[in-house]
Design a protein around this motif. Structure first.
Motif, short mmCIF file in Angstrom:
data_model
loop_
_atom_site.label_atom_id
_atom_site.label_comp_id
_atom_site.label_asym_id
_atom_site.label_seq_id
_atom_site.Cartn_x
_atom_site.Cartn_y
_atom_site.Cartn_z
N TRP A 1 -7.73 -27.77 -10.58
CA TRP A 1 -7.90 -26.45 -9.99
C TRP A 1 -6.74 -25.51 -10.31
O TRP A 1 -6.77 -24.34 -9.90
CB TRP A 1 -8.04 -26.56 -8.47
N VAL B 1 -7.49 -21.93 -11.48
CA VAL B 1 -8.07 -21.08 -10.44
C VAL B 1 -7.00 -20.68 -9.42
O VAL B 1 -6.92 -19.51 -9.01
CB VAL B 1 -9.23 -21.81 -9.74
N VAL C 1 -15.09 -25.01 -1.48
CA VAL C 1 -15.33 -24.68 -2.88
C VAL C 1 -15.48 -25.99 -3.63
O VAL C 1 -14.54 -26.79 -3.68
CB VAL C 1 -14.17 -23.86 -3.48
N HIS D 1 -16.85 -28.00 -7.25
CA HIS D 1 -17.34 -27.94 -8.62
C HIS D 1 -18.11 -29.21 -8.95
O HIS D 1 -17.62 -30.31 -8.72
CB HIS D 1 -16.16 -27.79 -9.60
N VAL E 1 -18.68 -21.97 -1.67
CA VAL E 1 -18.80 -21.56 -3.06
C VAL E 1 -19.17 -22.79 -3.88
O VAL E 1 -18.42 -23.78 -3.92
CB VAL E 1 -17.48 -20.96 -3.60
N VAL F 1 -19.78 -24.24 -7.56
CA VAL F 1 -19.42 -23.94 -8.95
C VAL F 1 -20.17 -24.91 -9.86
O VAL F 1 -19.76 -26.05 -10.06
CB VAL F 1 -17.90 -24.05 -9.15
N LEU G 1 -22.26 -20.16 -8.32
CA LEU G 1 -21.95 -19.91 -9.73
C LEU G 1 -22.68 -20.92 -10.60
O LEU G 1 -22.76 -22.10 -10.25
CB LEU G 1 -20.45 -20.02 -9.98
N ALA H 1 -21.88 -17.49 -15.15
CA ALA H 1 -20.63 -17.45 -15.91
C ALA H 1 -21.01 -17.40 -17.39
O ALA H 1 -21.32 -18.42 -18.00
CB ALA H 1 -19.78 -18.67 -15.60
N ILE I 1 -16.55 -24.43 -15.50
CA ILE I 1 -16.23 -23.03 -15.22
C ILE I 1 -14.81 -22.85 -14.69
O ILE I 1 -14.15 -21.87 -15.06
CB ILE I 1 -17.27 -22.44 -14.24
N PRO I 2 -14.28 -23.75 -13.84
CA PRO I 2 -12.90 -23.54 -13.37
C PRO I 2 -11.87 -23.49 -14.49
O PRO I 2 -10.83 -22.84 -14.34
CB PRO I 2 -12.66 -24.75 -12.45
N PRO J 1 -11.55 -19.21 -14.96
CA PRO J 1 -10.93 -19.36 -13.64
C PRO J 1 -10.88 -18.07 -12.83
O PRO J 1 -10.99 -18.10 -11.60
CB PRO J 1 -9.52 -19.88 -13.95
N VAL K 1 -14.14 -17.66 -10.95
CA VAL K 1 -14.19 -18.55 -9.79
C VAL K 1 -13.32 -17.99 -8.67
O VAL K 1 -13.73 -17.96 -7.49
CB VAL K 1 -13.74 -19.97 -10.16
#
Length: 227
Positions: free
Chosen positions: A18, A21, A73, A75, A97, A99, A144, A183, A190-191, A195, A198
């Protein structure tokens, strides 16, 4: 003061994933990242280490957090832990969120081996039922999704899997009454790839809002999907 943001990594991912981000988030936000057992600097779970469902992973996370509400959050696989957490502890959820969140029962490896995270096998069937029956709290949320036809290396996934994945993200956004943001410069990770996008989604939810500014989205390489 905004509620703390808890970031939950993908299958086999340690807290450090992370960092891109975190570098994009404003210092006013309190963030919490962690290593699941067997990942990063965390020791593995002791024997007999039976298969775990998403609710069990969520229980482990809850035990590490202080009292109070958090913005979740997640992912990929981490989004399933976040959804299980929201189902078990809805009073502790201030926002969500997802992701590019995984499909609950989808086997993420195709070689016949069990799906493993940090040395622990996933109980996919039990976990799938947990997600299907989990209540959804009425909180700000953003979903996302990666660009269609991209996976993690630029290699396109099988068209049927891609269609299923994209449909799952649309349904997830509808369930959470959330905008679905594409994205457009990213595969599954995506992170790492985007970033700042996100981080923007996190800022929206942490501030109690969820409708994005489409001009800002475009600058960040994102777009609201048409439903």
């Amino acid at each position: 003061m905004a509620d703390p943001v808890v970031l939950i990594a993908h299958l086999g991912g340690a807290a450090g994933v992370w960092r891109p981000v975190l570098d994009e988030l404003p210092p006013s936000l309190t963030t919490f990242t962690y290593d699941r057992p067997g990942l990063g600097g965390a020791p593995p779970r002791p024997a007999p280490n039976p298969p775990m469902s998403y609710n069990a992973f969520a229980g482990e996370l809850a035990a590490q957090l202080p009292a109070g509400r958090v913005v979740l959050v997640g992912h990929s696989f981490g989004a399933l832990i976040a959804r299980a957490f929201a189902g078990r502890y809805p009073e502790r959820v201030a926002g969500f969120v997802s992701v590019d969140g995984s499909i609950p029962q989808m086997k993420l490896q195709l070689d016949g081996e069990p799906v493993v995270d940090g040395g622990t096998e996933l109980d996919l069937i039990t976990g799938h039922v947990e997600i299907l029956t989990a209540p959804i709290p009425d909180v700000p949320a953003v979903v996302l999704v990666r660009r269609r036809d991209w996976w993690s290396t630029g290699k396109p996934p099988h068209p049927a899997i891609d269609d299923l994945w994209q449909a799952h993200q649309r349904i997830l956004a509808q369930q959470w009454r959330a905008p679905l943001i594409v994205a457009e410069r990213s595969g599954h990770h995506i992170p790492t790839d985007q970033p700042a996008l996100v981080a923007y989604a996190i800022e929206l939810v942490a501030s109690g809002r969820q409708e994005p500014d489409e001009a800002r989205l475009a600058k960040l390489g994102g777009a609201v999907a048409q439903r």
